[in-house]
Design a protein around this motif. Sequence first.
Motif, mmCIF file in Angstrom:
data_model
loop_
_atom_site.group_PDB
_atom_site.id
_atom_site.type_symbol
_atom_site.label_atom_id
_atom_site.label_comp_id
_atom_site.label_asym_id
_atom_site.label_seq_id
_atom_site.Cartn_x
_atom_site.Cartn_y
_atom_site.Cartn_z
ATOM 1 N N ARG A 109 0.825 -1.230 0.000
ATOM 2 C CA ARG A 109 0.000 0.000 0.000
ATOM 3 C C ARG A 109 0.855 1.274 0.000
ATOM 4 N NH1 ARG A 109 -5.213 -1.770 2.694
ATOM 5 N NH2 ARG A 109 -5.497 -3.718 1.561
ATOM 6 N N ILE A 110 1.950 1.276 -0.788
ATOM 7 C CA ILE A 110 2.727 2.525 -0.841
ATOM 8 C C ILE A 110 2.386 3.325 -2.095
ATOM 9 C CG2 ILE A 110 4.661 1.701 0.574
ATOM 10 C CD1 ILE A 110 6.219 1.177 -1.941
ATOM 11 N N MET A 111 1.528 2.760 -2.969
ATOM 12 C CA MET A 111 1.100 3.510 -4.157
ATOM 13 C C MET A 111 -0.419 3.435 -4.277
ATOM 14 S SD MET A 111 4.001 2.357 -6.934
ATOM 15 C CE MET A 111 2.838 1.340 -7.720
ATOM 16 N N ALA A 112 -0.999 4.508 -4.821
ATOM 17 C CA ALA A 112 -2.458 4.501 -5.030
ATOM 18 C C ALA A 112 -2.766 3.781 -6.338
ATOM 19 C CB ALA A 112 -2.968 5.924 -5.093
ATOM 20 N N ASP A 113 -3.989 3.224 -6.461
ATOM 21 C CA ASP A 113 -4.324 2.551 -7.727
ATOM 22 C C ASP A 113 -5.085 3.472 -8.668
ATOM 23 O OD1 ASP A 113 -6.667 2.736 -6.363
ATOM 24 O OD2 ASP A 113 -7.150 0.598 -6.393
ATOM 25 N N GLY A 114 -5.220 4.754 -8.272
ATOM 26 C CA GLY A 114 -5.892 5.703 -9.154
ATOM 27 C C GLY A 114 -5.900 7.069 -8.509
ATOM 28 N N ALA A 115 -6.207 8.096 -9.300
ATOM 29 C CA ALA A 115 -6.313 9.455 -8.766
ATOM 30 C C ALA A 115 -7.260 10.212 -9.666
ATOM 31 C CB ALA A 115 -4.934 10.118 -8.775
ATOM 32 N N SER A 116 -7.829 11.300 -9.149
ATOM 33 C CA SER A 116 -8.661 12.097 -10.046
ATOM 34 C C SER A 116 -8.640 13.548 -9.611
ATOM 35 C CB SER A 116 -10.097 11.570 -10.063
ATOM 36 O OG SER A 116 -10.599 11.534 -8.752
ATOM 37 N N ALA A 117 -8.741 14.424 -10.610
ATOM 38 C CA ALA A 117 -8.824 15.858 -10.316
ATOM 39 C C ALA A 117 -10.274 16.276 -10.499
ATOM 40 C CB ALA A 117 -7.918 16.610 -11.280
ATOM 41 N N TRP A 118 -10.797 17.041 -9.553
ATOM 42 C CA TRP A 118 -12.180 17.512 -9.660
ATOM 43 C C TRP A 118 -12.175 19.012 -9.950
ATOM 44 C CZ3 TRP A 118 -16.612 14.512 -9.316
ATOM 45 C CH2 TRP A 118 -16.399 13.175 -8.951
ATOM 46 N N ILE A 119 -13.026 19.420 -10.888
ATOM 47 C CA ILE A 119 -13.149 20.839 -11.220
ATOM 48 C C ILE A 119 -14.567 21.255 -10.841
ATOM 49 C CG2 ILE A 119 -13.114 22.528 -13.092
ATOM 50 C CD1 ILE A 119 -11.356 20.364 -14.601
ATOM 51 N N GLN A 120 -14.658 22.341 -10.076
ATOM 52 C CA GLN A 120 -15.982 22.781 -9.637
ATOM 53 C C GLN A 120 -16.279 24.151 -10.232
ATOM 54 O OE1 GLN A 120 -16.344 22.737 -5.415
ATOM 55 N NE2 GLN A 120 -18.360 23.677 -5.410
ATOM 56 N N THR A 121 -17.386 24.251 -10.965
ATOM 57 C CA THR A 121 -17.817 25.571 -11.416
ATOM 58 C C THR A 121 -19.240 25.760 -10.904
ATOM 59 O OG1 THR A 121 -18.584 24.607 -13.473
ATOM 60 C CG2 THR A 121 -16.410 25.547 -13.516
ATOM 61 N N GLY A 122 -19.385 26.647 -9.941
ATOM 62 C CA GLY A 122 -20.699 26.788 -9.297
ATOM 63 C C GLY A 122 -21.023 25.494 -8.569
ATOM 64 N N LYS A 123 -22.192 24.920 -8.904
ATOM 65 C CA LYS A 123 -22.582 23.663 -8.249
ATOM 66 C C LYS A 123 -22.254 22.445 -9.118
ATOM 67 C CE LYS A 123 -26.604 23.341 -6.124
ATOM 68 N NZ LYS A 123 -28.053 23.548 -5.978
ATOM 69 N N ALA A 124 -21.700 22.692 -10.311
ATOM 70 C CA ALA A 124 -21.418 21.562 -11.210
ATOM 71 C C ALA A 124 -20.054 20.964 -10.879
ATOM 72 C CB ALA A 124 -21.445 22.026 -12.657
ATOM 73 N N ALA A 125 -20.006 19.603 -10.856
ATOM 74 C CA ALA A 125 -18.730 18.924 -10.566
ATOM 75 C C ALA A 125 -18.279 18.135 -11.797
ATOM 76 C CB ALA A 125 -18.909 17.989 -9.384
ATOM 77 N N PHE A 126 -17.081 18.452 -12.292
ATOM 78 C CA PHE A 126 -16.483 17.715 -13.418
ATOM 79 C C PHE A 126 -15.334 16.884 -12.857
ATOM 80 C CE2 PHE A 126 -18.354 21.514 -15.135
ATOM 81 C CZ PHE A 126 -18.881 21.155 -16.369
ATOM 82 N N GLN A 127 -15.139 15.681 -13.411
ATOM 83 C CA GLN A 127 -14.024 14.860 -12.927
ATOM 84 C C GLN A 127 -13.067 14.531 -14.071
ATOM 85 O OE1 GLN A 127 -14.873 10.833 -11.733
ATOM 86 N NE2 GLN A 127 -13.080 10.671 -10.453
ATOM 87 N N LEU A 128 -11.765 14.671 -13.788
ATOM 88 C CA LEU A 128 -10.740 14.191 -14.730
ATOM 89 C C LEU A 128 -10.107 12.975 -14.055
ATOM 90 C CD1 LEU A 128 -9.055 17.602 -15.610
ATOM 91 C CD2 LEU A 128 -10.717 16.337 -16.978
ATOM 92 N N PRO A 129 -10.551 11.767 -14.415
ATOM 93 C CA PRO A 129 -10.123 10.585 -13.660
ATOM 94 C C PRO A 129 -8.917 9.882 -14.288
ATOM 95 C CG PRO A 129 -11.971 10.063 -15.083
ATOM 96 C CD PRO A 129 -11.580 11.472 -15.400
ATOM 97 N N MET A 130 -8.215 9.097 -13.481
ATOM 98 C CA MET A 130 -7.141 8.252 -14.010
ATOM 99 C C MET A 130 -6.971 7.033 -13.117
ATOM 100 S SD MET A 130 -5.193 8.157 -16.577
ATOM 101 C CE MET A 130 -4.822 6.467 -16.800
ATOM 102 N N GLY A 131 -6.812 5.867 -13.733
ATOM 103 C CA GLY A 131 -6.512 4.659 -12.963
ATOM 104 C C GLY A 131 -5.112 4.199 -13.353
#
Length: 659
Positions: A171-193
């Motif tokens: 458990r020294i590395m993650a199996d994925g990460a994601s960046a979230w972008i918030q504009t107002g109440k809308a949530a966008f995700q830029l995901p990566m595994g």
Amino acid sequence: MHNENLKELTVRGIILGALITVIFTASNVYLGLKVGMTFASSIPAAVISMAVLKFFKDSSILENNMVQTQASSAGTLSSVIFVLPGLLMMGYWQDFPFWQTMLICAAGGTLGVLFTIPLRRAMVVNSDLPYPEGVAAAEILKAGNHADGVKDIAYGGVLAGLVAFLTNGLRIMADGASAWIQTGKAAFQLPMGFSLALLGAGYLIGIVGGIAMLIGVILTWGVAVPYFTMSGDIAADASLIDAAMVVWKTKVRFIGVGTIGIAAIWTLLILMKPMIEGMVHSFRMLKGGQAESEHRVDIDLSPKTMIYILIATVVLIVISLHHFIASAPISPELSILLVVVCTFLAVFIGFFVAAASGYMAGLVGSSSSPISGIGIISVIVISLVLVSIGNASGLFETVDGQKFLTALTLFTASIVLTTATISNDNLQDLKTGLLVDATPWRQQVALIIGCFVGALVIAPVLEILYHAYGFSGALPRPDMDPSQALSAPQATLMTTISQGIFTNKLEWTYILTGVGLGAVLITIDAFLKKVSNKVFGLPVIAVGIGIYLPPSINMPVIVGAFLAWIMTRHIAKLGNKEVSAKAERFGTLFSAGLIVGESLMGVILAFIIAASVTTGGSEAPLSLNLENWDTIGEWLGLIVFIVGIVIFASRVLRAKKSD
């Protein structure tokens, strides 16, 4: 025709096939419960078989082909885990009864073999479907005696196994990460595994499927989720990311289900004519006996044998259903009616599903074929039939009655699902056989043997994994860590859907939205094919998968598909066909290695965790438990994933140097 006097279906081959089946079934059950995907085991089985049979002077390409045919059932039969754990999640079962689990896997798998035999001519011999894994397995068998092949698989296996050990063991590395972008109440995700096994799977699928999945991901995380988070009310104490994930699970995923459903039905309609032609041919043979003029590479199991096996299989299904229904407090008349209705549904839906699944395997390969979408459609159909019986018989009036009917739906659907997965696999294997001049009926026998061997392994492996990790919403012990439970995403979804239908709370709106989206995409696909003379297309099912599967699974598959495209174009510029073929083989073998390495490491870790938990130890016995490590773990995961891509590319580019 050559290969006339070579050994084909041998005792040593059957024993070797059985051993490989056991190992791969275990790997696949783990992989499927953890991430909701299984890998096709034909390619790695072919390589292992060649490495072992080399020690026998009289082994042949046909014998190797039989071993991989038998072992390939392991990759696919394990998909029964997409439904069965639901019986524990809803509290109907407390563990996996061995005989019932074994019988439905073996019987459903055998039906899958039988139902695709009439499709062989239409979909394998006279069809231009690519069958990526079938072709790859044939290439590996032909290239058999190169030490290169085994080396590439070993390199890929060690690399992916090591990464999986660092990620899921230490458990020294993650199996994925994601960046979230918030504009107002809308949530966008830029995901990566960061899964190397999925990178390998994407490489085998290729660019057309990859682009379609990417469109699905963009529609989900760039359009649908932001729209729902913006227009919905978020609870005061919930974070935007949590709210977005809930929206995806409860609303957007069902749009994916509708899309996969309509695409599967459309596929069936297209295939109706060739399917009927295949069956007519089979029955003509039954009337006139086996034509003398037919060559062995064109002989399937005889219709008479198929009818006998079909009767025996139906008897097994009746026995397992009777055993399941006998424990419910209902009248003997009603239990007989339910056994008859569910047997009919399992066989009837199984037949239609076999054709749709076989087509999907031909299009995107067995690993990426959205079997769970087919499972969902069968759950909906079976539920609707049982709802009417429940209403008529008064079973609906009690909570126990509702629970029993939901459980019976999942049990019957798991038979349909094993039929679907094996039909998926049988056509890939028959494609491999066609390319190496194998005898179809012998392959069909080998696959039926594989179904029975795999069926023997599935129940004990499910039992071990359940007690080691638990499933989401079904933990065997109160002190277990829910975050480490196997998510069993499909089983969760199937249970939710069948419970939703029986309690009348299913969100039909989203499923029907998906059906509408699917219809639009089918039109676009038809237009693209017409304009480009079938060069371009938009596999609608792959778009549905992009919407339906978690982004951490989709993204490495998409990256793998683009990597394959870039490498192929780069090497094609050299204009040397031999180098291109070599590069393709290196890529195929290395991908297979990545897939096998990560899955086998998952099974080894499962045994370590099971041993630790049963002796009162921790759920993560190897974990280093580093503090404030989350962000560093994500960066490490990303760096290692990029390094993995570079190593992959350099392995493929050696084709230029070795020219």
